[in-house]
Every structure is written in C-alpha cells, then in structure tokens.
Write an enzyme that holds these catalytic residues in place. Sequence first.
Site, PDB file in Angstrom:
ATOM      1  N   CYS A 178     -53.224 -25.591  74.533  1.00  0.00           N
ATOM      2  CA  CYS A 178     -52.734 -26.756  75.281  1.00  0.00           C
ATOM      3  C   CYS A 178     -53.798 -27.238  76.266  1.00  0.00           C
ATOM      4  O   CYS A 178     -53.938 -26.677  77.365  1.00  0.00           O
ATOM      5  CB  CYS A 178     -51.441 -26.408  76.006  1.00  0.00           C
ATOM      6  SG  CYS A 178     -50.791 -27.806  76.929  1.00  0.00           S
TER       7      CYS A 178
ATOM      8  N   CYS B 242     -52.366 -28.497  79.607  1.00  0.00           N
ATOM      9  CA  CYS B 242     -51.904 -27.442  80.532  1.00  0.00           C
ATOM     10  C   CYS B 242     -53.089 -26.711  81.173  1.00  0.00           C
ATOM     11  O   CYS B 242     -53.064 -26.398  82.358  1.00  0.00           O
ATOM     12  CB  CYS B 242     -51.068 -26.393  79.803  1.00  0.00           C
ATOM     13  SG  CYS B 242     -49.925 -27.029  78.597  1.00  0.00           S
ATOM     14  N   ASP B 243     -54.115 -26.398  80.386  1.00  0.00           N
ATOM     15  CA  ASP B 243     -55.156 -25.471  80.851  1.00  0.00           C
ATOM     16  C   ASP B 243     -56.520 -26.124  81.116  1.00  0.00           C
ATOM     17  O   ASP B 243     -57.425 -25.456  81.626  1.00  0.00           O
ATOM     18  CB  ASP B 243     -55.361 -24.350  79.801  1.00  0.00           C
ATOM     19  CG  ASP B 243     -54.086 -23.547  79.591  1.00  0.00           C
ATOM     20  OD1 ASP B 243     -53.291 -23.462  80.549  1.00  0.00           O
ATOM     21  OD2 ASP B 243     -53.879 -23.024  78.496  1.00  0.00           O
TER      22      ASP B 243
END
Length: 300
Positions: free
Chosen positions: A130, A133-134
């Site tokens: 992701c 997200c990261d």
Amino acid sequence: MHDLIIIGAGTAGLSAAVYGARAGKRVLLLEENVYGGQIISATEVENYPGIRRISGYEFAENLYRQAVELGAELKYEKAVSIQEEGGKKTVVTNRSSYACEAVILATGAKKRRLGLEREEELTGAGVSYCAVCDGAFYRGKDTAVAGGGNTALEDALFLSGYCRKLYLIHRRDQFRGEERLVRALREKDNVTMVMESQIIRLNGKDRLESITVKNRCTGGTGELAVTGLFIAVGQEPDNRAFSEVVRLDRDGYIEAGENCRTDKGGIFAAGDCRTKEVRQLATAAADGAVAALAASAYLK
Ligand code: NAP
C-alpha cells in the site's frame, strides 16, 4: 433474523446495502477488516461517473454513512461458512451465526503476493502492498514498485513525489496500465523503468536493503539498493470458505454473470469476487445495485 446478509463491506457490499435498505430489507453487513475495501487506499479517484475528484477514503466514508443512515447494520466479524436448511440460510462467523433469507457475497479480492522467499517476513520491514499507507516512510529514500497495471503506475507516480530514486519493475516490455500514467512517469527525473524483469530475491538482515532483479530476455541479474518495495501485481480472490456452497471458477472467483446470480438460489455475488471482465469502482457499485435488487426480488 435478517432478510439479507452481505458478506464484505467494500464498494460492492456497501452499494448492495444501500439498495437493500432502500428496498425496505433488514440488512446486515459482515466485514472482517475495515469498511471501504480496496478503494480506501487510493489517493484520488477521478473516474467515478458524476464525481470529478475524491479521495478513496472520503468515497468509502460517504458510502458507509449512506448505507448506515438508510438502516443497514455493520458487524466486524469474519464469515466462515454458509449453511442451508429448508430454504433458510445461516451465515456462521468467527463469533456467532445469523439466520437470513438471502446472501450477497461481496468478498472482493486481496493483493497478490510475488511469492518470494522472505516476502511475508519483510512485510512491514521494507515490503509493502500500500503506497498510500506507507509511502511517507520512504521520503528521500530509494524504492521500487513491482507491477505494470494501473495500481503500480499510480503507486509509482505517488511515490516519485517522496522518494529520491524510484525503480518501476515490470515483467513485460508493455505496461498493462493506462498510457497517460506511463507518459506522466516518463516525465519524472527520479523514475527508472526496469522492463522485462522480475524480482527474484529480497535481501537484507532485519529490513529490506536491496532486491535482486533478473532480466527475462538476457537472463542477467543485478542488485538494486532499495529500502522499500511496493508490490502491486494485481489481486486474487479468497472465496475458499464458500466453495462448498457456490461454484467457483478455476481462479477462485465466484461463477456469476452480470445478473450477479450464483448457481445457488438466494445467494448472489457482487464486485471483484465474481467472474467478470472489468473490475472498477463503477462496476463494483453497479454490481451492488444489481445483486441487491435481485435479492429483493428473490425475497418477495
Ligand atoms: P492488474 O491490472 O491485474 O495488473 C497486475 C500487473 O501485475 C500486471 O502488469 C501483471 O503483469 C503484473 N503481475 C501479475 N502477477 C505478477 C507476478 N507474479 N510477477 C510480476 N508481475 C506480475 O492489477 P491492478 O493494477 O491492481 O489493477 C486491478 C484493476 O483495477 C484493473 O482493472 C485496473 O484497471 C483497475 N485500477 C484502476 C485504476 C484507475 O482507473 N484509476 C487504478 C488502479 C486500478 P502482466 O501485465 O504481464 O500480466
């Protein structure tokens, strides 16, 4: 007793809940993780008809609120099987069981793994599925994206804004994703496209330090020093829990046509979990509507 149980609260499941609730049915949604499904990690959605631009998170949040405000109930439980007796259905979860008349399977699909040794071990320690997200953890770092579809291209564009150097590694000489994204990536100074190549090894002690890449034409291998690897090589379904109840195709998708009907009366399939040509946000939402209206007609 519910009229309709929907398994999965992604775009298809939540859309089905909207339609089911509006048809006056008592709707229960069962979700194993968080509501919203895959779209929640999309930075921006620009191709949902009627909405010019929206973040994936906001889209999911709106859809969830719409379903709940219309009366659908959501429980965070994992559905593990469906049992049938005398036309009635019981959905068994990891915590309880719920009786109903009709079921919509909207289980979506999960990120495909590359299948490399140490892939699981290094997930969260350099390996991610992701970018949204990261990505921020890799500001100023050298990273790679694996894949050639729209997700990989969008991830690479997103990460190119954070990372010092970004390698986009694809196994063929042509991308599967849209040309406009490829063009945008070619204009980035910090993006290198590594074509016809496959990652064969993940290296590093406790965290990812480099990847070994093999050129599929020459057979030559090389090492790229990256501390982040974002894997975006498509999705695969996980319908094993329901394989005794509905027919799956050889890739594990639920066999159902555009009418979302499975081979079992009263059980419908919507969204990415079913056999279909086009897996998009708009088609997931459309499936939710079709499946809920078909289920409502069945309940009558
Ligand atoms: P996808 O379109 O299925 O692409 C997967 C990519 O991963 C392909 O390029 C494939 O290579 C590669 N791949 C698969 N298995 C691999 C392996 N074992 N090793 C190396 N490479 C591998 O998946 P996606 O990009 O996640 O997109 C899924 C669907 O969502 C698509 O319909 C896509 O259009 C849609 N989507 C749309 C948007 C948008 O419209 N904004 C954004 C994201 C996704 P090959 O090409 O060689 O098969």
